[in-house]
Design a protein around this motif. Structure first.
Motif, PDB file in Angstrom:
ATOM      1  N   ALA A  12       0.795  -1.225   0.000  1.00  0.00           N
ATOM      2  CA  ALA A  12       0.000   0.000   0.000  1.00  0.00           C
ATOM      3  C   ALA A  12       0.827   1.274   0.000  1.00  0.00           C
ATOM      4  CB  ALA A  12      -0.931   0.004   1.211  1.00  0.00           C
ATOM      5  N   GLY A  13       2.113   1.184   0.276  1.00  0.00           N
ATOM      6  CA  GLY A  13       2.951   2.379   0.328  1.00  0.00           C
ATOM      7  C   GLY A  13       3.138   2.874   1.749  1.00  0.00           C
ATOM      8  N   ASP A  14       3.476   4.155   1.878  1.00  0.00           N
ATOM      9  CA  ASP A  14       3.729   4.741   3.196  1.00  0.00           C
ATOM     10  C   ASP A  14       2.440   5.289   3.792  1.00  0.00           C
ATOM     11  OD1 ASP A  14       6.381   4.185   2.902  1.00  0.00           O
ATOM     12  OD2 ASP A  14       6.972   6.215   2.363  1.00  0.00           O
ATOM     13  N   PHE A  15       2.281   5.075   5.097  1.00  0.00           N
ATOM     14  CA  PHE A  15       1.185   5.671   5.851  1.00  0.00           C
ATOM     15  C   PHE A  15       1.793   6.694   6.781  1.00  0.00           C
ATOM     16  CE2 PHE A  15      -0.733   1.407   5.099  1.00  0.00           C
ATOM     17  CZ  PHE A  15      -1.845   1.821   4.393  1.00  0.00           C
ATOM     18  N   GLU A  16       1.204   7.883   6.831  1.00  0.00           N
ATOM     19  CA  GLU A  16       1.667   8.931   7.726  1.00  0.00           C
ATOM     20  C   GLU A  16       0.553   9.252   8.711  1.00  0.00           C
ATOM     21  OE1 GLU A  16       2.801  12.204   5.252  1.00  0.00           O
ATOM     22  OE2 GLU A  16       4.634  11.218   4.586  1.00  0.00           O
ATOM     23  N   PHE A  17       0.922   9.398   9.979  1.00  0.00           N
ATOM     24  CA  PHE A  17      -0.037   9.682  11.041  1.00  0.00           C
ATOM     25  C   PHE A  17       0.422  10.912  11.795  1.00  0.00           C
ATOM     26  CE2 PHE A  17       0.140   5.081  10.402  1.00  0.00           C
ATOM     27  CZ  PHE A  17      -1.158   4.850   9.966  1.00  0.00           C
ATOM     28  N   ALA A  18      -0.506  11.844  12.035  1.00  0.00           N
ATOM     29  CA  ALA A  18      -0.166  13.105  12.686  1.00  0.00           C
ATOM     30  C   ALA A  18       0.139  12.931  14.162  1.00  0.00           C
ATOM     31  CB  ALA A  18      -1.298  14.110  12.506  1.00  0.00           C
ATOM     32  N   GLY A  19      -0.474  11.961  14.811  1.00  0.00           N
ATOM     33  CA  GLY A  19      -0.260  11.794  16.243  1.00  0.00           C
ATOM     34  C   GLY A  19      -0.662  10.418  16.712  1.00  0.00           C
ATOM     35  N   VAL A  20      -0.643  10.271  18.031  1.00  0.00           N
ATOM     36  CA  VAL A  20      -0.946   8.983  18.655  1.00  0.00           C
ATOM     37  C   VAL A  20      -2.392   8.576  18.378  1.00  0.00           C
ATOM     38  CG1 VAL A  20      -1.100   7.791  20.871  1.00  0.00           C
ATOM     39  CG2 VAL A  20       0.820   9.314  20.413  1.00  0.00           C
ATOM     40  N   ALA A  56      -4.234   9.220  15.815  1.00  0.00           N
ATOM     41  CA  ALA A  56      -4.359   8.735  14.437  1.00  0.00           C
ATOM     42  C   ALA A  56      -3.834   7.311  14.316  1.00  0.00           C
ATOM     43  CB  ALA A  56      -3.615   9.660  13.481  1.00  0.00           C
ATOM     44  N   VAL A  57      -2.777   6.983  15.056  1.00  0.00           N
ATOM     45  CA  VAL A  57      -2.246   5.611  15.042  1.00  0.00           C
ATOM     46  C   VAL A  57      -3.269   4.660  15.657  1.00  0.00           C
ATOM     47  CG1 VAL A  57      -0.438   4.104  15.941  1.00  0.00           C
ATOM     48  CG2 VAL A  57       0.154   6.345  15.058  1.00  0.00           C
ATOM     49  N   LEU A  58      -3.902   5.085  16.750  1.00  0.00           N
ATOM     50  CA  LEU A  58      -4.921   4.237  17.374  1.00  0.00           C
ATOM     51  C   LEU A  58      -6.126   4.046  16.452  1.00  0.00           C
ATOM     52  CD1 LEU A  58      -4.814   5.485  21.061  1.00  0.00           C
ATOM     53  CD2 LEU A  58      -3.789   3.432  20.081  1.00  0.00           C
ATOM     54  N   ASP A  59      -6.487   5.087  15.714  1.00  0.00           N
ATOM     55  CA  ASP A  59      -7.568   4.952  14.733  1.00  0.00           C
ATOM     56  C   ASP A  59      -7.194   3.932  13.655  1.00  0.00           C
ATOM     57  OD1 ASP A  59      -9.035   6.846  16.120  1.00  0.00           O
ATOM     58  OD2 ASP A  59      -8.454   8.499  14.780  1.00  0.00           O
ATOM     59  N   ALA A  60      -5.929   3.947  13.233  1.00  0.00           N
ATOM     60  CA  ALA A  60      -5.462   2.979  12.233  1.00  0.00           C
ATOM     61  C   ALA A  60      -5.465   1.564  12.811  1.00  0.00           C
ATOM     62  CB  ALA A  60      -4.066   3.345  11.751  1.00  0.00           C
ATOM     63  N   LEU A  61      -5.162   1.421  14.082  1.00  0.00           N
ATOM     64  CA  LEU A  61      -5.252   0.103  14.728  1.00  0.00           C
ATOM     65  C   LEU A  61      -6.695  -0.382  14.749  1.00  0.00           C
ATOM     66  CD1 LEU A  61      -2.770   0.455  17.700  1.00  0.00           C
ATOM     67  CD2 LEU A  61      -2.762  -1.384  16.034  1.00  0.00           C
ATOM     68  N   GLU A  62      -7.624   0.506  15.066  1.00  0.00           N
ATOM     69  CA  GLU A  62      -9.045   0.144  15.072  1.00  0.00           C
ATOM     70  C   GLU A  62      -9.512  -0.273  13.685  1.00  0.00           C
ATOM     71  OE1 GLU A  62     -11.382   2.451  18.565  1.00  0.00           O
ATOM     72  OE2 GLU A  62     -11.058   3.556  16.704  1.00  0.00           O
ATOM     73  N   ALA A  63      -9.001   0.401  12.657  1.00  0.00           N
ATOM     74  CA  ALA A  63      -9.402   0.090  11.285  1.00  0.00           C
ATOM     75  C   ALA A  63      -8.619  -1.080  10.704  1.00  0.00           C
ATOM     76  CB  ALA A  63      -9.217   1.325  10.409  1.00  0.00           C
ATOM     77  N   ALA A  64      -7.732  -1.667  11.492  1.00  0.00           N
ATOM     78  CA  ALA A  64      -6.904  -2.819  11.094  1.00  0.00           C
ATOM     79  C   ALA A  64      -5.934  -2.473   9.968  1.00  0.00           C
ATOM     80  CB  ALA A  64      -7.775  -4.014  10.723  1.00  0.00           C
ATOM     81  N   LEU A  65      -5.554  -1.204   9.875  1.00  0.00           N
ATOM     82  CA  LEU A  65      -4.500  -0.822   8.937  1.00  0.00           C
ATOM     83  C   LEU A  65      -3.130  -1.190   9.498  1.00  0.00           C
ATOM     84  CD1 LEU A  65      -5.679   2.701   7.777  1.00  0.00           C
ATOM     85  CD2 LEU A  65      -5.681   0.600   6.453  1.00  0.00           C
ATOM     86  N   GLN A 117      -4.159   2.066  26.334  1.00  0.00           N
ATOM     87  CA  GLN A 117      -4.777   1.670  27.595  1.00  0.00           C
ATOM     88  C   GLN A 117      -5.876   2.649  27.994  1.00  0.00           C
ATOM     89  OE1 GLN A 117      -1.306   1.498  30.065  1.00  0.00           O
ATOM     90  NE2 GLN A 117      -1.055  -0.712  29.783  1.00  0.00           N
ATOM     91  N   ALA A 118      -5.627   3.938  27.806  1.00  0.00           N
ATOM     92  CA  ALA A 118      -6.626   4.949  28.152  1.00  0.00           C
ATOM     93  C   ALA A 118      -7.869   4.813  27.276  1.00  0.00           C
ATOM     94  CB  ALA A 118      -6.028   6.349  28.016  1.00  0.00           C
ATOM     95  N   ARG A 119      -7.675   4.551  26.015  1.00  0.00           N
ATOM     96  CA  ARG A 119      -8.825   4.418  25.116  1.00  0.00           C
ATOM     97  C   ARG A 119      -9.615   3.155  25.426  1.00  0.00           C
ATOM     98  NH1 ARG A 119      -8.730   5.219  18.569  1.00  0.00           N
ATOM     99  NH2 ARG A 119      -8.193   7.348  19.122  1.00  0.00           N
ATOM    100  N   LEU A 120      -8.930   2.071  25.751  1.00  0.00           N
ATOM    101  CA  LEU A 120      -9.638   0.835  26.104  1.00  0.00           C
ATOM    102  C   LEU A 120     -10.448   1.008  27.382  1.00  0.00           C
ATOM    103  CD1 LEU A 120      -7.048  -2.015  25.363  1.00  0.00           C
ATOM    104  CD2 LEU A 120      -9.199  -1.571  24.186  1.00  0.00           C
ATOM    105  N   ARG A 121      -9.962   1.809  28.293  1.00  0.00           N
ATOM    106  CA  ARG A 121     -10.637   2.020  29.569  1.00  0.00           C
ATOM    107  C   ARG A 121     -11.938   2.792  29.391  1.00  0.00           C
ATOM    108  NH1 ARG A 121      -6.900   5.062  33.412  1.00  0.00           N
ATOM    109  NH2 ARG A 121      -5.710   4.272  31.695  1.00  0.00           N
TER     110      ARG A 121
END
Length: 166
Positions: free
Chosen positions: A14-22, A24-33, A62-66
């Motif tokens: 898919a190429g490079d993925f860029e994330f502005a912050g933490v 955005a990374v958690l959103d990508a984890l939720e979306a299974a990217l 951990q904070a988001r899961l809580r």
């Protein structure tokens, strides 16, 4: 990499993925990217780390899961894996990288020769030979140009009728 991207990861398909912050990374984890073992570059720390090992991402995870209730449908953040599980899921070359670094550091501290140095198979000697050949070629081309200019000036002088003193 753009100026606003803090985290970058590469996917061969898919190429490079860029994330502005933490977040955005958690959103990508939720979306299974991303997976917890996906290596990600942190521009602030100037290092590559698996997503599941990065301390800021783990804390936000951990904070988001809580605070997020478990949803029956839709996207959800996977469970936070243990650091040892993430390290075990890495390829062997990444997992034993720390051991190789510690061994290399110990050899340098003990002033022993460093094993497996790169570029020691005649590199400097080849560069010296190439430099000598380049200088020799430059000298020959210079001699040819000067000789051609001298002959051309003699030809032009004879064509105009000016005789040089010989």
């Amino acid at each position: 990499m753009t100026g606003t991207a803090r985290f970058v990861c590469s996917d061969p398909d898919a190429g490079d993925f860029e994330f502005a912050g933490v977040e955005a990374v958690l959103d990508a984890l939720e979306a299974a990217l991303l997976q917890p073992a996906t290596p990600i570059f942190d521009a602030a720390r100037q290092s590559w780390q698996p997503v599941g090992v990065h301390p800021e991402i783990r804390a936000a995870w951990q904070a988001r899961l809580r605070y997020r209730p478990a949803s029956a449908g839709g996207l959800g953040l996977p469970e936070l894996p243990s650091i040892t599980a993430v390290v075990r899921s890495l390829p062997e070359s990444d997992a034993d990288d720390g051991a190789r670094r510690r061994e290399a550091y110990a050899r340098v501290r003990a002033k022993l020769p460093v094993a497996g140095t790169v570029g020691q198979d005649g590199g400097p000697r080849f560069a010296a030979v190439a430099l000598v050949w380049a200088l020799l070629l430059l000298a020959v081309v210079g001699w040819v140009v000067v000789t051609f200019a001298a002959r051309l000036s003699e030809f032009a002088a004879e064509a105009v009728g000016i005789r040089g003193s010989r």
